[in-house]
Design an enzyme around this catalytic site. Sequence first.
Site, PDB file in Angstrom:
ATOM      1  N   ALA A 179       0.708  -1.240  -0.096  1.00  0.00           N
ATOM      2  CA  ALA A 179      -0.011  -0.039  -0.086  1.00  0.00           C
ATOM      3  C   ALA A 179       0.772   1.237  -0.012  1.00  0.00           C
ATOM      4  CB  ALA A 179      -1.002   0.112   1.103  1.00  0.00           C
ATOM      5  N   ASP A 180       1.870   1.198   0.833  1.00  0.00           N
ATOM      6  CA  ASP A 180       2.752   2.474   0.748  1.00  0.00           C
ATOM      7  C   ASP A 180       3.597   2.299  -0.452  1.00  0.00           C
ATOM      8  OD1 ASP A 180       2.639   3.223   3.431  1.00  0.00           O
ATOM      9  OD2 ASP A 180       4.043   2.140   4.062  1.00  0.00           O
ATOM     10  N   LEU A 181       3.947   1.378  -1.164  1.00  0.00           N
ATOM     11  CA  LEU A 181       4.698   1.378  -2.152  1.00  0.00           C
ATOM     12  C   LEU A 181       4.110   2.040  -3.406  1.00  0.00           C
ATOM     13  CD1 LEU A 181       6.825  -1.900  -1.828  1.00  0.00           C
ATOM     14  CD2 LEU A 181       7.698   0.470  -1.528  1.00  0.00           C
ATOM     15  N   GLY A 184       3.372   5.315  -3.214  1.00  0.00           N
ATOM     16  CA  GLY A 184       4.626   6.275  -3.808  1.00  0.00           C
ATOM     17  C   GLY A 184       4.643   6.396  -5.222  1.00  0.00           C
TER      18      GLY A 184
END
Length: 407
Positions: A179-181, A184
Amino acid sequence: MAGPLAHLKVLDLSRILAGPWASQVLADFGAEVIKVERPGKGDDTRQWGPPYLRDADGQDTADAAYYLSANRGKKSITVDITQPRGQALIQQLATQCDILLENYKVGGLEKYGLDYRSIRALNPKIIYCSITGFGQTGPYAKRAGYDAMIQGMGGLMSLTGVPEGQPGAGPQKVGVAVADLMTGMYAVSGVLAAVIHRDRTGEGQQIDLALLDTQVAWLANQAQNYLTSGKSPERQGTAHPNIVPYQAVPASDGYFMLAVGNDAQFIKFCEIAGLQQIAANPAYSTNSARVQAREELVPVIERATQMQPAGWWLEKLSAAHVPCGPINNLEQVFADPQVQARGMVLEQTHPVAGKVKTVRNPVGFSASALDYGQAPPTLGEHTEEVLETLLSLDGDEIAALKRDGVV
């Protein structure tokens, strides 16, 4: 600097992963990225170990491997934004930059005069990318959001793991912070779209990007399966909801991935597996039929694949152009001849460790060579350089800022 974004400067106020991942991609593409960190502490991920980077004597440094994974190519400066002089430094740097990245809670930078409205007043052309858990609006806007909880809230964990009713069943998160990647990566594309808009109109803007929105957006075919059918997809382990056979299958010595993408590949697989009668059966001759017959077909396939070792299957199927692959651990990944041939591991000069290895950006440009000269920086490594070159501060001014704990 080399790279297609060498004309851009990025002021990076983000930390942890989503924002730093975006700014690392921008740095890989040639942008000058100035990473702003807390004096004496830095990005939280510097302490997210072990493992830690080791120095030339084999001793742990202050930087965890987690930090190294997302901060290549940047310049690190330390500024205390809680102090008025620190806020003034950031404001001055923002006037020199094209892009500002931040992942503070909604409204968190307003009290420091570093919110979008304040920065836009100083630099109307700034592209200001705000990354939060839930976005700038909505009932959850003030909540903090972290990858694992977003994987759960956003539906991914309902799709990941052993199917219900089987041993080990239950929700699972993905093994990296996807989810973070993905947030980004969406940030990179959004920022570059805003750059194009600014080049055409002269107008900067704010980008509102949320982890939850991103997670929902990249559910892709699974989201569309639900929207089309009204039925929530369920966990299927390594299997695919729309393709059969497309999953890990057992060999005599382990498992391998079988990824049959069309009916012609299925016929070839059956010929190698000695299942010609299956391929000729109308109940299995099309992918739609195979999906409907999944529960009775997959056990037949698995009994056949268990007759030979994984290496045998990989050789025979690859020669017949039937998609398949091993299930590698990371030691095997980085030993793979294709990964090595593609140069996926970078070795860069590091001021403390001597050398540091990171994974290169997967994008290759034919006309814009990328320069990976800057290793993940040590804390505050470039503070003096940036203050001197971008803000024209002299040695005495910088010494005074250091003495007072501003930088």
